[in-house]
Design an enzyme around this catalytic site. Structure first.
Site, PDB file in Angstrom:
ATOM      1  N   ARG A 171      -4.479  -7.957 -20.410  1.00 39.29           N
ATOM      2  CA  ARG A 171      -5.530  -7.603 -21.375  1.00 39.29           C
ATOM      3  C   ARG A 171      -5.099  -6.481 -22.327  1.00 39.29           C
ATOM      4  O   ARG A 171      -5.743  -6.255 -23.345  1.00 39.29           O
ATOM      5  CB  ARG A 171      -6.846  -7.281 -20.669  1.00 39.29           C
ATOM      6  N   ASP A 206     -11.804   1.836 -23.535  1.00 41.19           N
ATOM      7  CA  ASP A 206     -12.062   1.522 -22.130  1.00 41.19           C
ATOM      8  C   ASP A 206     -12.049   2.772 -21.265  1.00 41.19           C
ATOM      9  O   ASP A 206     -11.329   3.725 -21.564  1.00 41.19           O
ATOM     10  CB  ASP A 206     -10.945   0.620 -21.555  1.00 41.19           C
ATOM     11  N   PRO A 250       0.820  -1.221   0.000  1.00 42.80           N
ATOM     12  CA  PRO A 250       0.000   0.000   0.000  1.00 42.80           C
ATOM     13  C   PRO A 250       0.856   1.275   0.000  1.00 42.80           C
ATOM     14  O   PRO A 250       0.323   2.371  -0.199  1.00 42.80           O
ATOM     15  CB  PRO A 250      -0.838  -0.120   1.279  1.00 42.80           C
ATOM     16  N   GLU A 256       2.803  -7.898   8.868  1.00 44.56           N
ATOM     17  CA  GLU A 256       2.717  -6.452   9.116  1.00 44.56           C
ATOM     18  C   GLU A 256       3.646  -5.669   8.202  1.00 44.56           C
ATOM     19  O   GLU A 256       3.508  -4.466   8.046  1.00 44.56           O
ATOM     20  CB  GLU A 256       3.093  -6.152  10.571  1.00 44.56           C
TER      21      GLU A 256
HETATM   22  N1  ADE Z   1      -0.760  -5.142   0.076  1.00 43.89           N
HETATM   23  C1  ADE Z   1      -1.623  -4.745   1.039  1.00 43.89           C
HETATM   24  N2  ADE Z   1      -2.394  -3.746   0.600  1.00 43.89           N
HETATM   25  C2  ADE Z   1      -2.024  -3.486  -0.688  1.00 43.89           C
HETATM   26  C3  ADE Z   1      -2.440  -2.554  -1.669  1.00 43.89           C
HETATM   27  N3  ADE Z   1      -3.408  -1.658  -1.440  1.00 43.89           N
HETATM   28  N4  ADE Z   1      -1.827  -2.573  -2.865  1.00 43.89           N
HETATM   29  C4  ADE Z   1      -0.838  -3.449  -3.104  1.00 43.89           C
HETATM   30  N5  ADE Z   1      -0.394  -4.333  -2.214  1.00 43.89           N
HETATM   31  C5  ADE Z   1      -0.969  -4.367  -1.011  1.00 43.89           C
END
Ligand code: ADE
Length: 266
Positions: free
Chosen positions: A166, A181, A101, A128
């Site tokens: 794709r 798209d 993330p 974590e």
């Molecule tokens: N691992 C945990 N959350 C994630 C996300 N939002 N994007 C990519 N990998 C992740």
């Protein structure tokens, strides 16, 4: 041909999505190749431990660096230099992407760019977190699929594989072209209708039945513009708009009678 090497602690998670529909066909037709690697297989010791508690305390478990470095070295048949993999990167060595993330957001242009590489390693984080030395000395890029937290990078890796595959020329038939798209031109797509022309008293827009090609294209462009303005004004601010597009939005945009009425299709 793009080859995806996926490093994960849960290779079994990938079975369903990769064995159906477009991804399945793309593998059968050799547009892509997917190799799953269990990080645990590269962990030393009888117990093949892949995680440990964080230095300095705090909750959760951290993925150890050694199994991940070992896995990459075995997969690529190299020793990662002391100064880090990036020393090699660009000399015929593939990108190593960590799904997290904390990464750059995956966008349609980012997916498009990945269609041109021959090979791509995807590392799925778990627990974590992941030892920072993996970030600093092994990965070349970090990607996030959105501003929310998943239990691990596996679902994100599947999404990367799908979004890239794709777009590889030939993967979709002509009738499934990607050029129109949503997001491919920085706008959301116009609404679609199919038969019947009237369904439960709801008619399709007259323009679709008129056979007037130029007017139809103009209507679609206008619908794209209105829809993007109503739902994702952030995209509209970055989109390449013509003078005609801008004039249309100025006339029909928010506050005007039809500006908010952009339908409900997807
Ligand atoms: N691992 C945990 N959350 C994630 C996300 N939002 N994007 C990519 N990998 C992740």
């Amino acid at each position: 041909m793009v080859r995806f090497d996926i490093l994960t602690l849960f290779p079994e998670m990938f079975a369903g999505p990769f064995e159906a529909s477009i991804i399945k066909r793309a593998q059968e037709n050799h547009f892509i190749e997917i190799a799953l690697h269990n990080i645990r297989d590269y962990a030393p010791g009888k117990h093949r431990v892949t995680d440990d508690t964080p230095y300095g305390g705090g909750g959760g478990m951290i993925m150890k660096p050694e199994p991940i470095f070992n896995a990459v070295e075995a997969i690529l048949g190299i020793d990662v230099p002391q100064a880090g993999y990036r020393e090699r990167y660009g000399q015929g060595y593939p990108p190593i992407i960590l799904l997290t993330p904390q990464g750059q957001l995956l966008t349609q242009p980012a997916a498009q760019a990945l269609t041109t590489v021959e090979r791509l390693l995807l590392i799925c984080g778990r627990y974590e977190g992941i030892d920072e030395r993996v970030r600093r000395y092994l990965v070349t890029d970090e990607l996030s699929i959105g501003d929310y937290v998943l239990s691990g990078g596996e679902l994100a890796a599947m999404i990367v594989v799908d979004a890239v595959t794709r777009l590889i020329p030939g993967v979709l038939g002509d009738t499934e072209a990607t050029a129109k798209d949503s997001h491919s031109e920085g706008l959301l797509e116009y609404p679609h209708y199919t038969r019947p022309a009237e369904f439960r008293g709801h008619a399709v827009p007259d323009i679709l039945l008129s056979g007037h090609h130029a007017k139809l294209e103009e209507w679609r462009r206008h619908q794209s513009l209105l829809r993007t303005q109503a739902r994702r004004p952030d995209l509209l601010a970055l989109a390449q708009l013509s003078e005609a597009d801008r004039a249309f939005l100025a006339q029909h945009g928010p506050g005007s009678a039809d500006g908010a009425d952009e339908g409900n299709g997807v």
